[in-house]
Scaffold this motif. Sequence first.
Motif, PDB file in Angstrom:
ATOM      1  N   GLN A 248       0.730  -1.163   0.132  1.00 14.71           N
ATOM      2  CA  GLN A 248       0.004  -0.238  -0.172  1.00 14.71           C
ATOM      3  C   GLN A 248       0.733   1.403  -0.033  1.00 14.71           C
ATOM      4  O   GLN A 248       0.704   2.052  -1.074  1.00 14.71           O
TER       5      GLN A 248
ATOM      6  N   LEU B  83       2.646   1.903  -3.411  1.00  8.71           N
ATOM      7  CA  LEU B  83       0.818   3.046  -3.957  1.00  8.71           C
ATOM      8  C   LEU B  83       1.114   4.043  -4.044  1.00  8.71           C
ATOM      9  O   LEU B  83       0.932   4.945  -5.472  1.00  8.71           O
ATOM     10  N   GLU B  84       0.890   4.237  -2.623  1.00 11.20           N
ATOM     11  CA  GLU B  84       0.945   5.475  -2.548  1.00 11.20           C
ATOM     12  C   GLU B  84       1.947   6.671  -2.317  1.00 11.20           C
ATOM     13  O   GLU B  84       1.870   7.555  -2.439  1.00 11.20           O
TER      14      GLU B  84
ATOM     15  N   GLY C  35       3.228   6.466  -4.750  1.00  9.75           N
ATOM     16  CA  GLY C  35       3.223   7.046  -6.284  1.00  9.75           C
ATOM     17  C   GLY C  35       4.243   5.428  -7.348  1.00  9.75           C
ATOM     18  O   GLY C  35       4.732   5.874  -9.086  1.00  9.75           O
ATOM     19  N   SER C  36       4.209   4.582  -6.752  1.00  3.36           N
ATOM     20  CA  SER C  36       4.995   3.582  -7.417  1.00  3.36           C
ATOM     21  C   SER C  36       4.322   1.843  -8.069  1.00  3.36           C
ATOM     22  O   SER C  36       3.646   2.464  -8.051  1.00  3.36           O
TER      23      SER C  36
END
Lengths: 345, 110
Positions: free
Chosen positions: B67, B70-71, B73-74
């Motif tokens: 998470q 993703l948060e 920006g990957s």
Amino acid sequence: MLVTLKSRANPLSSAKEQLRLLSARNGFPPFVEKLRAAGLKPLRATGISIFQINVGKLCNQTCGHCHVDAGPDRREIMSLETAELCIRALAQTDIPAVDITGGAPELAPCFRYLVEQTKALGRHVMDRSNLTVLLVSSQADLAEFLARHQVEIIASLPYFRAAQTDAQRGEGVFEKSIAALRKLNALGYGRDGSGLKLNLVYNPAGAFLPPRQESIEKQFKRELEQKHGVAFNHLYTITNMPISRFLEFLLSTNNYEGYMERLANAFNPAAAAGVMCRTTLSVGWEGTLYDCDFNQMLELPTGFGAPRHIGAFDAAQLGARRIVTANHCYGCTAGAGSSCGGTIA
Amino acid sequence: METYYHPADLGKFSEMGKGNPELWQKFMSYYSAVFAEGALSEREKALIALAVAHAVQCPYCIDAYTQACLEKGSNVEEMTEAVHVACAIRGGASLVHGVQMRNVAGKLSM
């Protein structure tokens, strides 16, 4: 292509059903409690600096996260008479900026009228574009029209790679978006010194919060420049709002509770103090007034005695109105906050 | 179904502070400092954490840093490569001990 909730007769196409689900909560506190704890209840407008007009739900795309449930089958479109009422109301004020949204707002017959009349009043115009509309055959002269009127373009591009963008916005959308961006760059949009502003909007391709705006902006600039030769001014990060088609995604993937908890746990009082509804007035395609575009889609018009239709516009009263909130408002107050202009805090 | 690891237990992590609040505070303050933007970006640090989470095979850390990545920006391609880095180091660590095996075998053999 994904079809709209409405055309599937999905229960979530009803605003009432969405509000029922959101008020059931399941493990997160009511938004109003957080607002009270932050000393912000009742939340009030502090003036109107953005006059946002949603001209309707017609769109050439059907994105998976769309809070409008827009799509090619939608026929709700602002009439020229309502558009005239918007311009008449705007003329009574010194509101500096008009933000035109949809759907794909450019497909509405009143779009160019609104742009021309707003510019004639000397106000700034922003067009919330999905980019691919610039490639629609009936819109061949759209880019030149926007450039001629110095319209700021705020364009959706959730990621700098095709896989994530297409997963959210439809097969082939990334490639078309890049073609549209190149067309805009060729007109000077996004180029230093041209005066033509091109800002992009990132929103997460899933049930997670957006990254830090300045850090993802750097990644976008590097990737789009190096791999596609595309330039833009700024990137705005926006949090996905747990309503409409994104709510459907959350429920169907068993992500709803986790996402709502994530939003509620990330409640930021500074973001709540700066939420866009405090300085925005939102007008619906029928002329109904709302505190924001999300309340518009949940059919929650302005309340507490404020005028409810553009025909009854009263700048002083609306500029100090009390704002209608519900649990979806967590979407604007999580982390660094989220607004049509990106992060808040 | 009863399992040893419960996803909801990640949310109870702070209960570890009840046994010794002072050590917990010290750990959390260090932890926050480690993951703050520095010579490495927060995004790069989250990718390293994701790789390490796979190396130590901690399901809580895998949940949390998937998470987090993703948060920050990957994307999944980058995260997959990070997991392969962990895999390569783990696999390489086994394989390089083959030298030890060869040394012992060489000593014992005619």
